[in-house]
Design an enzyme around this catalytic site. Structure first.
Site, PDB file in Angstrom:
ATOM      1  N   ARG A  83      30.873 -16.688  -7.395  1.00 41.44           N
ATOM      2  CA  ARG A  83      30.261 -16.128  -6.186  1.00 41.44           C
ATOM      3  C   ARG A  83      28.744 -16.274  -6.214  1.00 41.44           C
ATOM      4  O   ARG A  83      28.128 -16.585  -5.187  1.00 41.44           O
ATOM      5  CB  ARG A  83      30.669 -14.667  -6.043  1.00 41.44           C
ATOM      6  CG  ARG A  83      32.167 -14.530  -5.836  1.00 41.44           C
ATOM      7  CD  ARG A  83      32.629 -13.115  -5.972  1.00 41.44           C
ATOM      8  NE  ARG A  83      34.083 -13.073  -5.928  1.00 41.44           N
ATOM      9  CZ  ARG A  83      34.792 -12.113  -6.480  1.00 41.44           C
ATOM     10  NH1 ARG A  83      34.198 -11.124  -7.127  1.00 41.44           N
ATOM     11  NH2 ARG A  83      36.110 -12.127  -6.401  1.00 41.44           N
ATOM     12  N   HIS A 134       0.808  -1.218   0.000  1.00 43.26           N
ATOM     13  CA  HIS A 134       0.000   0.000   0.000  1.00 43.26           C
ATOM     14  C   HIS A 134       0.847   1.277   0.000  1.00 43.26           C
ATOM     15  O   HIS A 134       0.404   2.303  -0.494  1.00 43.26           O
ATOM     16  CB  HIS A 134      -0.954   0.000   1.198  1.00 43.26           C
ATOM     17  CG  HIS A 134      -0.264  -0.151   2.508  1.00 43.26           C
ATOM     18  ND1 HIS A 134       0.200  -1.380   2.955  1.00 43.26           N
ATOM     19  CD2 HIS A 134       0.049   0.741   3.471  1.00 43.26           C
ATOM     20  CE1 HIS A 134       0.769  -1.220   4.139  1.00 43.26           C
ATOM     21  NE2 HIS A 134       0.686   0.054   4.470  1.00 43.26           N
ATOM     22  N   HIS A 155      32.596 -13.439 -11.131  1.00 38.42           N
ATOM     23  CA  HIS A 155      31.344 -13.221 -10.418  1.00 38.42           C
ATOM     24  C   HIS A 155      30.457 -14.467 -10.423  1.00 38.42           C
ATOM     25  O   HIS A 155      29.683 -14.680  -9.501  1.00 38.42           O
ATOM     26  CB  HIS A 155      30.594 -12.036 -11.007  1.00 38.42           C
ATOM     27  CG  HIS A 155      31.409 -10.792 -11.037  1.00 38.42           C
ATOM     28  ND1 HIS A 155      31.835 -10.146  -9.897  1.00 38.42           N
ATOM     29  CD2 HIS A 155      31.904 -10.070 -12.076  1.00 38.42           C
ATOM     30  CE1 HIS A 155      32.538  -9.090 -10.223  1.00 38.42           C
ATOM     31  NE2 HIS A 155      32.597  -9.023 -11.542  1.00 38.42           N
ATOM     32  N   CYS A 202       8.048  -0.958  -1.802  1.00 39.47           N
ATOM     33  CA  CYS A 202       7.390  -0.764  -0.505  1.00 39.47           C
ATOM     34  C   CYS A 202       7.899   0.571   0.038  1.00 39.47           C
ATOM     35  O   CYS A 202       8.386   1.389  -0.733  1.00 39.47           O
ATOM     36  CB  CYS A 202       7.625  -1.936   0.450  1.00 39.47           C
ATOM     37  SG  CYS A 202       9.293  -2.145   1.065  1.00 39.47           S
ATOM     38  N   GLY A 203       7.801   0.799   1.312  1.00 46.73           N
ATOM     39  CA  GLY A 203       8.239   2.077   1.866  1.00 46.73           C
ATOM     40  C   GLY A 203       9.721   2.326   1.699  1.00 46.73           C
ATOM     41  O   GLY A 203      10.146   3.393   1.271  1.00 46.73           O
ATOM     42  N   THR A 204      10.540   1.324   2.061  1.00 47.34           N
ATOM     43  CA  THR A 204      11.996   1.464   1.935  1.00 47.34           C
ATOM     44  C   THR A 204      12.589   0.526   0.900  1.00 47.34           C
ATOM     45  O   THR A 204      13.736   0.702   0.496  1.00 47.34           O
ATOM     46  CB  THR A 204      12.694   1.150   3.278  1.00 47.34           C
ATOM     47  OG1 THR A 204      12.425  -0.207   3.620  1.00 47.34           O
ATOM     48  CG2 THR A 204      12.239   2.094   4.376  1.00 47.34           C
ATOM     49  N   GLY A 205      11.857  -0.496   0.511  1.00 41.99           N
ATOM     50  CA  GLY A 205      12.379  -1.533  -0.376  1.00 41.99           C
ATOM     51  C   GLY A 205      13.032  -2.663   0.391  1.00 41.99           C
ATOM     52  O   GLY A 205      13.278  -3.733  -0.155  1.00 41.99           O
ATOM     53  N   VAL A 206      13.306  -2.446   1.663  1.00 41.52           N
ATOM     54  CA  VAL A 206      14.036  -3.430   2.459  1.00 41.52           C
ATOM     55  C   VAL A 206      13.183  -4.652   2.768  1.00 41.52           C
ATOM     56  O   VAL A 206      13.553  -5.788   2.445  1.00 41.52           O
ATOM     57  CB  VAL A 206      14.587  -2.798   3.758  1.00 41.52           C
ATOM     58  CG1 VAL A 206      15.219  -3.855   4.641  1.00 41.52           C
ATOM     59  CG2 VAL A 206      15.585  -1.690   3.430  1.00 41.52           C
ATOM     60  N   GLY A 207      12.036  -4.460   3.390  1.00 37.49           N
ATOM     61  CA  GLY A 207      11.206  -5.597   3.787  1.00 37.49           C
ATOM     62  C   GLY A 207      10.772  -6.445   2.614  1.00 37.49           C
ATOM     63  O   GLY A 207      10.842  -7.678   2.664  1.00 37.49           O
ATOM     64  N   ARG A 236       9.313   5.814  -0.134  1.00 35.75           N
ATOM     65  CA  ARG A 236       9.623   6.853   0.852  1.00 35.75           C
ATOM     66  C   ARG A 236      11.081   7.295   0.761  1.00 35.75           C
ATOM     67  O   ARG A 236      11.486   8.203   1.474  1.00 35.75           O
ATOM     68  CB  ARG A 236       9.325   6.350   2.262  1.00 35.75           C
ATOM     69  CG  ARG A 236       7.848   6.138   2.524  1.00 35.75           C
ATOM     70  CD  ARG A 236       7.599   5.599   3.911  1.00 35.75           C
ATOM     71  NE  ARG A 236       6.177   5.545   4.192  1.00 35.75           N
ATOM     72  CZ  ARG A 236       5.633   4.719   5.076  1.00 35.75           C
ATOM     73  NH1 ARG A 236       6.395   3.887   5.779  1.00 35.75           N
ATOM     74  NH2 ARG A 236       4.328   4.720   5.276  1.00 35.75           N
ATOM     75  N   HIS A 294      27.458  -7.861 -11.266  1.00 36.92           N
ATOM     76  CA  HIS A 294      28.254  -8.698 -10.371  1.00 36.92           C
ATOM     77  C   HIS A 294      27.449  -9.788  -9.664  1.00 36.92           C
ATOM     78  O   HIS A 294      28.002 -10.838  -9.341  1.00 36.92           O
ATOM     79  CB  HIS A 294      28.944  -7.841  -9.311  1.00 36.92           C
ATOM     80  CG  HIS A 294      29.967  -6.924  -9.882  1.00 36.92           C
ATOM     81  ND1 HIS A 294      30.795  -6.178  -9.087  1.00 36.92           N
ATOM     82  CD2 HIS A 294      30.312  -6.613 -11.157  1.00 36.92           C
ATOM     83  CE1 HIS A 294      31.603  -5.447  -9.840  1.00 36.92           C
ATOM     84  NE2 HIS A 294      31.312  -5.696 -11.104  1.00 36.92           N
ATOM     85  N   ASN A 295      26.172  -9.536  -9.387  1.00 42.02           N
ATOM     86  CA  ASN A 295      25.371 -10.474  -8.588  1.00 42.02           C
ATOM     87  C   ASN A 295      24.233 -11.112  -9.361  1.00 42.02           C
ATOM     88  O   ASN A 295      23.489 -11.914  -8.801  1.00 42.02           O
ATOM     89  CB  ASN A 295      24.813  -9.767  -7.351  1.00 42.02           C
ATOM     90  CG  ASN A 295      25.891  -9.041  -6.583  1.00 42.02           C
ATOM     91  OD1 ASN A 295      25.908  -7.821  -6.528  1.00 42.02           O
ATOM     92  ND2 ASN A 295      26.813  -9.779  -5.988  1.00 42.02           N
TER      93      ASN A 295
END
Length: 146
Positions: free
Chosen positions: A136, A9, A133, A65-70, A109, A98-99
């Site tokens: 890894r 949301h 890469h 999302c708000g931060t992208g982290v969760g 936000r 690389h990943n």
């Protein structure tokens, strides 16, 4: 390219500008929701996008999302996903080179629409370099089997 997109949301206001941007670049976009600003749980949308990417129904995914982290943490729980949260174009580019990231996340936000578009474009245009890469990335994939 077919891209999956999803948000909670908090990301609902940023998502339409990203969808429009992706379509203007010639990509097909499958929207996994949410489609309103009613409170929802971001893991549901992370899972839907991640499963679309892992199943190869979509080539890559984008989550907001708000931060992208969760939402990125939730997506990374799906085997085969390498989601990255980025707030700048350089990190987005290197995450792919690389990943070999297959889901990009950012926070509504944290970044505005124009920066989000720059981040997205750098990520989409970057290509996995392989070479040193690859070893890894293979090690990361082995961690999923522990």
């Amino acid at each position: 390219m077919k891209l999956a997109i999803g948000c909670d949301h908090v990301g609902i206001e940023l998502k339409p500008s990203i969808v429009e941007f992706l379509e203007a670049l010639g990509h097909s976009v499958q929207d996994f929701g949410t489609k309103s600003n009613s409170r929802v749980n971001y893991p549901d949308y992370a899972q839907a996008v991640a499963e679309a990417v892992v199943s190869k129904n979509c080539d890559l995914g984008i989550l907001i999302c708000g931060t992208g982290v969760g939402i990125s943490i939730a997506a990374n729980k799906v085997k085969g996903i390498r989601a990255v949260v980025c707030s700048d174009p350089y990190s987005a580019k290197l995450s792919k080179e690389h990943n070999n990231t297959n889901i990009l996340a950012f926070g509504s936000r944290v970044v505005g629409p124009e920066l989000a578009k720059m981040i997205t474009q750098e990520w989409l245009e970057a290509e996995f370099e392989g070479g040193r890469h690859k070893k890894r990335v293979d090690q990361i994939s082995q961690l999923e089997n522990l």
